[in-house]
Design a protein around this motif. Structure first.
Motif, PDB file in Angstrom:
ATOM      1  N   PHE A 107     -23.646  55.972 -35.553  1.00  0.00           N
ATOM      2  CA  PHE A 107     -24.096  55.520 -34.234  1.00  0.00           C
ATOM      3  C   PHE A 107     -24.315  54.009 -34.186  1.00  0.00           C
ATOM      4  O   PHE A 107     -23.818  53.325 -33.292  1.00  0.00           O
ATOM      5  CB  PHE A 107     -25.394  56.245 -33.853  1.00  0.00           C
ATOM      6  CG  PHE A 107     -25.950  55.779 -32.550  1.00  0.00           C
ATOM      7  CD1 PHE A 107     -25.480  56.285 -31.349  1.00  0.00           C
ATOM      8  CD2 PHE A 107     -26.947  54.809 -32.504  1.00  0.00           C
ATOM      9  CE1 PHE A 107     -25.984  55.833 -30.131  1.00  0.00           C
ATOM     10  CE2 PHE A 107     -27.455  54.358 -31.300  1.00  0.00           C
ATOM     11  CZ  PHE A 107     -26.973  54.865 -30.113  1.00  0.00           C
ATOM     12  N   ASP A 108     -25.063  53.495 -35.158  1.00  0.00           N
ATOM     13  CA  ASP A 108     -25.390  52.063 -35.148  1.00  0.00           C
ATOM     14  C   ASP A 108     -24.131  51.203 -35.257  1.00  0.00           C
ATOM     15  O   ASP A 108     -24.024  50.154 -34.609  1.00  0.00           O
ATOM     16  CB  ASP A 108     -26.313  51.713 -36.325  1.00  0.00           C
ATOM     17  CG  ASP A 108     -27.751  52.144 -36.087  1.00  0.00           C
ATOM     18  OD1 ASP A 108     -28.109  52.459 -34.933  1.00  0.00           O
ATOM     19  OD2 ASP A 108     -28.524  52.155 -37.071  1.00  0.00           O
ATOM     20  N   LEU A 111     -22.371  51.298 -32.060  1.00  0.00           N
ATOM     21  CA  LEU A 111     -23.132  50.538 -31.057  1.00  0.00           C
ATOM     22  C   LEU A 111     -22.926  49.039 -31.230  1.00  0.00           C
ATOM     23  O   LEU A 111     -22.666  48.315 -30.261  1.00  0.00           O
ATOM     24  CB  LEU A 111     -24.623  50.889 -31.143  1.00  0.00           C
ATOM     25  CG  LEU A 111     -25.544  50.151 -30.163  1.00  0.00           C
ATOM     26  CD1 LEU A 111     -25.190  50.484 -28.711  1.00  0.00           C
ATOM     27  CD2 LEU A 111     -27.015  50.482 -30.427  1.00  0.00           C
ATOM     28  N   ILE A 115     -21.271  46.302 -28.734  1.00  0.00           N
ATOM     29  CA  ILE A 115     -21.971  45.067 -28.343  1.00  0.00           C
ATOM     30  C   ILE A 115     -21.065  43.863 -28.622  1.00  0.00           C
ATOM     31  O   ILE A 115     -20.923  42.967 -27.786  1.00  0.00           O
ATOM     32  CB  ILE A 115     -23.325  44.944 -29.083  1.00  0.00           C
ATOM     33  CG1 ILE A 115     -24.313  45.980 -28.525  1.00  0.00           C
ATOM     34  CG2 ILE A 115     -23.896  43.534 -28.976  1.00  0.00           C
ATOM     35  CD1 ILE A 115     -25.632  46.089 -29.284  1.00  0.00           C
ATOM     36  N   TYR A 164     -33.646  50.335 -29.003  1.00  0.00           N
ATOM     37  CA  TYR A 164     -32.572  51.175 -28.467  1.00  0.00           C
ATOM     38  C   TYR A 164     -32.748  52.652 -28.788  1.00  0.00           C
ATOM     39  O   TYR A 164     -32.015  53.483 -28.271  1.00  0.00           O
ATOM     40  CB  TYR A 164     -31.190  50.681 -28.937  1.00  0.00           C
ATOM     41  CG  TYR A 164     -30.975  50.748 -30.443  1.00  0.00           C
ATOM     42  CD1 TYR A 164     -31.214  49.629 -31.240  1.00  0.00           C
ATOM     43  CD2 TYR A 164     -30.545  51.915 -31.055  1.00  0.00           C
ATOM     44  CE1 TYR A 164     -31.025  49.675 -32.610  1.00  0.00           C
ATOM     45  CE2 TYR A 164     -30.346  51.971 -32.425  1.00  0.00           C
ATOM     46  CZ  TYR A 164     -30.586  50.859 -33.204  1.00  0.00           C
ATOM     47  OH  TYR A 164     -30.409  50.919 -34.558  1.00  0.00           O
ATOM     48  N   TYR A 165     -33.727  52.979 -29.653  1.00  0.00           N
ATOM     49  CA  TYR A 165     -33.882  54.403 -29.988  1.00  0.00           C
ATOM     50  C   TYR A 165     -35.301  54.691 -30.479  1.00  0.00           C
ATOM     51  O   TYR A 165     -35.858  53.905 -31.245  1.00  0.00           O
ATOM     52  CB  TYR A 165     -32.867  54.799 -31.082  1.00  0.00           C
ATOM     53  CG  TYR A 165     -32.561  56.275 -31.090  1.00  0.00           C
ATOM     54  CD1 TYR A 165     -31.640  56.802 -30.187  1.00  0.00           C
ATOM     55  CD2 TYR A 165     -33.223  57.147 -31.961  1.00  0.00           C
ATOM     56  CE1 TYR A 165     -31.377  58.165 -30.162  1.00  0.00           C
ATOM     57  CE2 TYR A 165     -32.960  58.505 -31.932  1.00  0.00           C
ATOM     58  CZ  TYR A 165     -32.039  59.007 -31.029  1.00  0.00           C
ATOM     59  OH  TYR A 165     -31.788  60.360 -31.001  1.00  0.00           O
ATOM     60  N   LEU A 284     -26.506  45.252 -24.523  1.00  0.00           N
ATOM     61  CA  LEU A 284     -27.126  46.570 -24.689  1.00  0.00           C
ATOM     62  C   LEU A 284     -27.400  47.213 -23.330  1.00  0.00           C
ATOM     63  O   LEU A 284     -27.120  48.392 -23.103  1.00  0.00           O
ATOM     64  CB  LEU A 284     -28.431  46.379 -25.468  1.00  0.00           C
ATOM     65  CG  LEU A 284     -29.110  47.575 -26.121  1.00  0.00           C
ATOM     66  CD1 LEU A 284     -28.162  48.295 -27.071  1.00  0.00           C
ATOM     67  CD2 LEU A 284     -30.353  47.094 -26.898  1.00  0.00           C
ATOM     68  N   LEU A 287     -24.233  48.445 -21.760  1.00  0.00           N
ATOM     69  CA  LEU A 287     -23.753  49.676 -22.399  1.00  0.00           C
ATOM     70  C   LEU A 287     -24.576  50.881 -21.949  1.00  0.00           C
ATOM     71  O   LEU A 287     -24.068  51.997 -21.872  1.00  0.00           O
ATOM     72  CB  LEU A 287     -23.803  49.536 -23.928  1.00  0.00           C
ATOM     73  CG  LEU A 287     -22.820  48.518 -24.516  1.00  0.00           C
ATOM     74  CD1 LEU A 287     -23.135  48.233 -25.977  1.00  0.00           C
ATOM     75  CD2 LEU A 287     -21.378  49.012 -24.373  1.00  0.00           C
ATOM     76  N   LYS A 288     -25.843  50.645 -21.659  1.00  0.00           N
ATOM     77  CA  LYS A 288     -26.671  51.740 -21.142  1.00  0.00           C
ATOM     78  C   LYS A 288     -26.279  52.040 -19.708  1.00  0.00           C
ATOM     79  O   LYS A 288     -26.126  53.197 -19.319  1.00  0.00           O
ATOM     80  CB  LYS A 288     -28.156  51.383 -21.232  1.00  0.00           C
ATOM     81  CG  LYS A 288     -28.649  51.418 -22.673  1.00  0.00           C
ATOM     82  CD  LYS A 288     -30.158  51.471 -22.773  1.00  0.00           C
ATOM     83  CE  LYS A 288     -30.559  51.751 -24.213  1.00  0.00           C
ATOM     84  NZ  LYS A 288     -31.985  51.617 -24.461  1.00  0.00           N
ATOM     85  N   THR A 292     -21.791  54.054 -21.824  1.00  0.00           N
ATOM     86  CA  THR A 292     -21.269  54.015 -23.198  1.00  0.00           C
ATOM     87  C   THR A 292     -22.338  54.440 -24.204  1.00  0.00           C
ATOM     88  O   THR A 292     -22.067  55.201 -25.146  1.00  0.00           O
ATOM     89  CB  THR A 292     -20.784  52.585 -23.557  1.00  0.00           C
ATOM     90  OG1 THR A 292     -19.915  52.131 -22.529  1.00  0.00           O
ATOM     91  CG2 THR A 292     -20.075  52.563 -24.896  1.00  0.00           C
ATOM     92  N   PHE A 293     -23.545  53.943 -23.988  1.00  0.00           N
ATOM     93  CA  PHE A 293     -24.635  54.240 -24.920  1.00  0.00           C
ATOM     94  C   PHE A 293     -24.845  55.755 -25.029  1.00  0.00           C
ATOM     95  O   PHE A 293     -24.918  56.311 -26.127  1.00  0.00           O
ATOM     96  CB  PHE A 293     -25.925  53.543 -24.455  1.00  0.00           C
ATOM     97  CG  PHE A 293     -27.077  53.683 -25.419  1.00  0.00           C
ATOM     98  CD1 PHE A 293     -27.281  52.760 -26.431  1.00  0.00           C
ATOM     99  CD2 PHE A 293     -27.960  54.760 -25.321  1.00  0.00           C
ATOM    100  CE1 PHE A 293     -28.342  52.892 -27.328  1.00  0.00           C
ATOM    101  CE2 PHE A 293     -29.010  54.902 -26.219  1.00  0.00           C
ATOM    102  CZ  PHE A 293     -29.204  53.969 -27.216  1.00  0.00           C
ATOM    103  N   LEU A 296     -22.200  57.501 -26.972  1.00  0.00           N
ATOM    104  CA  LEU A 296     -22.360  57.341 -28.422  1.00  0.00           C
ATOM    105  C   LEU A 296     -23.466  58.261 -28.938  1.00  0.00           C
ATOM    106  O   LEU A 296     -23.348  58.829 -30.025  1.00  0.00           O
ATOM    107  CB  LEU A 296     -22.649  55.882 -28.788  1.00  0.00           C
ATOM    108  CG  LEU A 296     -21.530  54.878 -28.501  1.00  0.00           C
ATOM    109  CD1 LEU A 296     -21.954  53.466 -28.897  1.00  0.00           C
ATOM    110  CD2 LEU A 296     -20.248  55.261 -29.231  1.00  0.00           C
TER     111      LEU A 296
END
Ligand code: ARG
Length: 303
Positions: A107-108, A111, A115, A164-165, A284, A287-288, A292-293, A296
């Motif tokens: 995931f990272d 991500l 980015i 982000y998480y 970021l 992507l949210k 996209t976020f 993923l």
């Protein structure tokens, strides 16, 4: 980043090193020994950047901004070479692991690549020990993404992007174990990954624990299976991956039962590089916003 290698050889403390290598900080540290050593190279770059920045505010140098893809209006020097060098520790599924092709995946990794795409830079991922990541930021690597929890200690050395998480420590125990609360952990042999928040909990918060620190979480789990440790404290998602991998032998117990606090993962960036923080945060957010976020998350974490 190469200029910092020479400095490393002088054995300067990590903190001073980081400060001296952070391009935005180089001018501020003038007068201390480290800043003087970096003067020749660093300041050339510094003044070049200053010119870039002041020449025309509207003119942005980041390739990614040519298509107006980020909101940040000042480009970070870190991105000026078109490459974002990212440190991770690919021992932490599903966030990072070594894929079938031998390259870091997860995931990272996906991500930070997304980015990088938004910012118009190439992303190069360096797989290294988790313990080493924070001190490597600003010299060996530009940023780190590694399921890294924002902590006050780390914030003394690096800055963090927006979180982000959300995460939580879990406790992996042998199938049928009676360990179910903080009191049960007292005096136990606890396996952790070195330098992680699980390590800090076991080492600092658990009464009389005997802590075994491993470079890889999976090695701690292997020692749990062969009876060398009583439990392993590690983040929820990796705990669940390991519990699934060794199904029937271990289970992952929710850290809420132990009173563990929610943690937030963020990208670690050089201290003081607000331009880079702005650019990463803008990417970021995009992507949210564009879904996209979430894609993923379902691809790497929820499946
Ligand atoms: N969230 C924990 C921490 O920040 C563990 C992260 C471990 N990550 C890794 N890639 N090994 O300390």
């Amino acid at each position: 980043m190469k200029k910092c290698l020479a400095l490393m050889l002088t054995g300067v403390m990590a903190m001073s090193l980081l400060t001296a290598c952070g391009k935005d900080n180089a001018a501020e540290t003038t007068g201390d020994a480290v800043a003087e050593e970096t003067e020749t190279e660093s300041q050339e770059e510094e003044s070049a950047e200053a010119e870039d920045a002041s020449a025309e505010n509207a003119e942005t140098e980041s390739a990614g901004e040519e298509d107006g893809s980020t909101d940040a209006d000042v480009a970070s020097g870190v991105l000026s070479d078109g490459v974002l060098t990212v440190g991770t520790n690919a021992e932490f599924p599903p966030f990072e692991y070594v894929g079938d092709d031998g390259e870091p995946d997860g995931f990272d990794v996906a991500l930070i690549k997304a980015i990088g795409e938004k910012l118009g830079v190439e992303v190069r991922v360096e797989n290294m020990e988790f313990e080493a990541l924070v001190a490597a930021i600003g010299n060996k690597i530009d940023v780190a993404i590694a399921g890294m929890t924002i902590t006050e200690e780390r914030q003394k050395v690096v800055d963090f992007s927006d979180p982000y998480y959300d995460a939580l420590q879990y406790v992996i125990v042998p199938e049928g174990s009676a360990i179910a609360s903080m009191d049960d952990l007292a005096g136990k042999n606890i396996g952790v990954q070195l330098g992680t928040t699980g390590d800090f909990i076991a080492s600092d918060d658990v009464e009389g624990a005997n802590v075994s620190q491993y470079n890889k979480g999976v090695d701690a789990v292997n020692d749990l299976i062969n009876g060398k440790v009583d439990c392993v404290i590690i983040d929820k998602n990796p705990a669940q991956v390991f519990a699934e991998k060794f199904e029937g032998q271990v289970t992952a117990v929710d850290g809420a039962q132990f009173g563990f606090e929610v943690e937030k993962y963020a990208i670690a960036i050089p201290k003081g590089d607000t331009a880079l923080a702005d650019q990463i945060n803008a990417a970021l957010k995009e992507l949210k916003d564009d879904g996209t976020f979430d894609e993923l998350v379902s691809q790497y974490i929820e499946n």
